[in-house]
Every structure is written in C-alpha cells, then in structure tokens.
Design a protein around this motif. Structure first.
Motif, PDB file in Angstrom:
ATOM      1  N   ARG A  38       0.837  -1.195   0.000  1.00  0.00           N
ATOM      2  CA  ARG A  38       0.000   0.000   0.000  1.00  0.00           C
ATOM      3  C   ARG A  38       0.871   1.243   0.000  1.00  0.00           C
ATOM      4  O   ARG A  38       2.000   1.221   0.456  1.00  0.00           O
ATOM      5  N   ARG A  39       0.277   2.301  -0.521  1.00  0.00           N
ATOM      6  CA  ARG A  39       0.963   3.598  -0.514  1.00  0.00           C
ATOM      7  C   ARG A  39      -0.030   4.648  -0.073  1.00  0.00           C
ATOM      8  O   ARG A  39      -1.041   4.883  -0.748  1.00  0.00           O
ATOM      9  N   ALA A  40       0.276   5.253   1.044  1.00  0.00           N
ATOM     10  CA  ALA A  40      -0.551   6.350   1.549  1.00  0.00           C
ATOM     11  C   ALA A  40      -0.022   7.671   1.010  1.00  0.00           C
ATOM     12  O   ALA A  40       1.164   7.775   0.668  1.00  0.00           O
ATOM     13  N   PRO A  41      -0.860   8.683   0.930  1.00  0.00           N
ATOM     14  CA  PRO A  41      -0.412   9.984   0.426  1.00  0.00           C
ATOM     15  C   PRO A  41       0.784  10.504   1.201  1.00  0.00           C
ATOM     16  O   PRO A  41       0.771  10.535   2.434  1.00  0.00           O
ATOM     17  N   GLY A  42       1.823  10.871   0.468  1.00  0.00           N
ATOM     18  CA  GLY A  42       2.997  11.437   1.107  1.00  0.00           C
ATOM     19  C   GLY A  42       3.889  10.433   1.796  1.00  0.00           C
ATOM     20  O   GLY A  42       4.856  10.818   2.457  1.00  0.00           O
ATOM     21  N   LYS A  43       3.586   9.153   1.659  1.00  0.00           N
ATOM     22  CA  LYS A  43       4.386   8.128   2.327  1.00  0.00           C
ATOM     23  C   LYS A  43       4.960   7.151   1.311  1.00  0.00           C
ATOM     24  O   LYS A  43       4.502   7.070   0.175  1.00  0.00           O
ATOM     25  N   GLU A  44       5.949   6.400   1.752  1.00  0.00           N
ATOM     26  CA  GLU A  44       6.545   5.397   0.888  1.00  0.00           C
ATOM     27  C   GLU A  44       5.649   4.150   0.821  1.00  0.00           C
ATOM     28  O   GLU A  44       4.825   3.909   1.702  1.00  0.00           O
ATOM     29  N   LEU A  86     -10.743  -1.647  10.404  1.00  0.00           N
ATOM     30  CA  LEU A  86      -9.966  -0.665   9.659  1.00  0.00           C
ATOM     31  C   LEU A  86      -9.804   0.627  10.438  1.00  0.00           C
ATOM     32  O   LEU A  86     -10.702   1.051  11.193  1.00  0.00           O
ATOM     33  N   LYS A  87      -8.656   1.240  10.244  1.00  0.00           N
ATOM     34  CA  LYS A  87      -8.299   2.487  10.925  1.00  0.00           C
ATOM     35  C   LYS A  87      -8.036   3.557   9.867  1.00  0.00           C
ATOM     36  O   LYS A  87      -7.666   3.237   8.732  1.00  0.00           O
ATOM     37  N   PRO A  88      -8.163   4.819  10.239  1.00  0.00           N
ATOM     38  CA  PRO A  88      -7.861   5.887   9.273  1.00  0.00           C
ATOM     39  C   PRO A  88      -6.445   5.757   8.692  1.00  0.00           C
ATOM     40  O   PRO A  88      -6.241   6.098   7.512  1.00  0.00           O
ATOM     41  N   GLU A  89      -5.516   5.270   9.459  1.00  0.00           N
ATOM     42  CA  GLU A  89      -4.151   5.119   8.957  1.00  0.00           C
ATOM     43  C   GLU A  89      -3.999   3.990   7.940  1.00  0.00           C
ATOM     44  O   GLU A  89      -2.926   3.825   7.355  1.00  0.00           O
ATOM     45  N   ASP A  90      -5.051   3.224   7.716  1.00  0.00           N
ATOM     46  CA  ASP A  90      -5.031   2.217   6.659  1.00  0.00           C
ATOM     47  C   ASP A  90      -5.378   2.824   5.294  1.00  0.00           C
ATOM     48  O   ASP A  90      -5.299   2.129   4.270  1.00  0.00           O
ATOM     49  N   THR A  91      -5.765   4.075   5.296  1.00  0.00           N
ATOM     50  CA  THR A  91      -6.095   4.750   4.044  1.00  0.00           C
ATOM     51  C   THR A  91      -4.892   4.760   3.113  1.00  0.00           C
ATOM     52  O   THR A  91      -3.809   5.224   3.501  1.00  0.00           O
ATOM     53  N   ALA A  92      -5.064   4.239   1.917  1.00  0.00           N
ATOM     54  CA  ALA A  92      -3.963   4.124   0.959  1.00  0.00           C
ATOM     55  C   ALA A  92      -4.489   3.512  -0.331  1.00  0.00           C
ATOM     56  O   ALA A  92      -5.632   3.031  -0.386  1.00  0.00           O
ATOM     57  N   VAL A  93      -3.640   3.537  -1.331  1.00  0.00           N
ATOM     58  CA  VAL A  93      -3.882   2.734  -2.528  1.00  0.00           C
ATOM     59  C   VAL A  93      -3.215   1.385  -2.298  1.00  0.00           C
ATOM     60  O   VAL A  93      -2.043   1.328  -1.933  1.00  0.00           O
ATOM     61  N   TYR A  94      -3.979   0.324  -2.496  1.00  0.00           N
ATOM     62  CA  TYR A  94      -3.490  -1.020  -2.252  1.00  0.00           C
ATOM     63  C   TYR A  94      -3.191  -1.718  -3.585  1.00  0.00           C
ATOM     64  O   TYR A  94      -4.003  -1.672  -4.514  1.00  0.00           O
TER      65      TYR A  94
END
Length: 127
Positions: A38-44, A86-94
């Motif tokens: 997964r890739r979250a906005p602004g993260k690796e 699920l948690k808000p920090e799971d938000t990402a493109v998978y």
C-alpha cells in the motif's frame, strides 16, 4: 501478458471491513507468491502481506497483524485481502504483486522481489 487487477476498495468508517481481490484469469496464482502493498499519500510504499504458493504460509506487517487476512482460491485464480477493524491510517492505494519466479514469501517485504504489479485500488477509512 500478466495483468493483475485489484478490486474491492472503497470508503468505510473506522472499524469497518473491506475485502480486496487480486485477479488475472490467465495467471497461475497457484505457482507464485502474491504480495499486497500500500501507498498512503505522502508516504513510501509499504508491504502489507504475502501468501506463499508453496505451503500457503503467510506474512503480515506488524501494523495489520490480527486485523488483515490474506488468502487464495486457486480454483478461482484469486487472492484476497480481508481487512477488518480498519483504521484511518489504513487509508492508501493497495496493490497486489507477484514475482516471476518463486512461490515463497522469503523477500516478501521487498518491492524489488516482485515482477508484476496491479494498478491499485483505493481504500479510504474515515474516523
């Protein structure tokens, strides 16, 4: 040509569940390990999970252990990622990914170990 396709993403509230699917009708999932990233906005990009084709063994990132479950259905040529609590920090493109050679998850958290990648599916978890 291998074309992995993810589906099942969406928007849910915290505590909810989603099941992601990875498929390619022409791909032999039973002969390859499959990983989820997964890739979250602004993260690796982050490794989430992997399932081996050798013995069905699995790997999980610490952040998802106990909440996510990876599985495969060789008859349907599909790999799934069941995501609960699920948690808000799971938000990402998978993304799902597979190596060209090898059925194990030995290097499962190394993106370079994977040859083929899907285009991703968006998961958004609101608080």
């Amino acid at each position: 040509e291998v074309q992995l396709v993810e589906s099942g993403g969406g928007s849910v509230q915290a505590g909810g569940s989603l099941r992601l699917s990875c498929e390619d009708p022409g791909f032999r999932f039973d002969m390859h390990a499959v990983g989820w990233f997964r890739r979250a906005p602004g993260k690796e990009r982050e490794a989430v999970s992997c399932i081996s084709s050798n013995d069905g063994s699995t790997e999980y990132a610490d952040s998802v252990k106990g909440r996510f479950t990876i599985s495969r259905d060789n008859a349907k040529n599909m790999v799934y990622l069941q995501m609960n609590s699920l948690k808000p920090e799971d938000t990402a493109v998978y993304y799902c990914a597979a190596p060209s050679i090898g059925g194990s998850c030995l290097l499962w958290d190394h993106p370079g170990a994977y040859t083929w990648w899907g285009r991703g599916t968006q998961v958004t978890v609101s608080s």
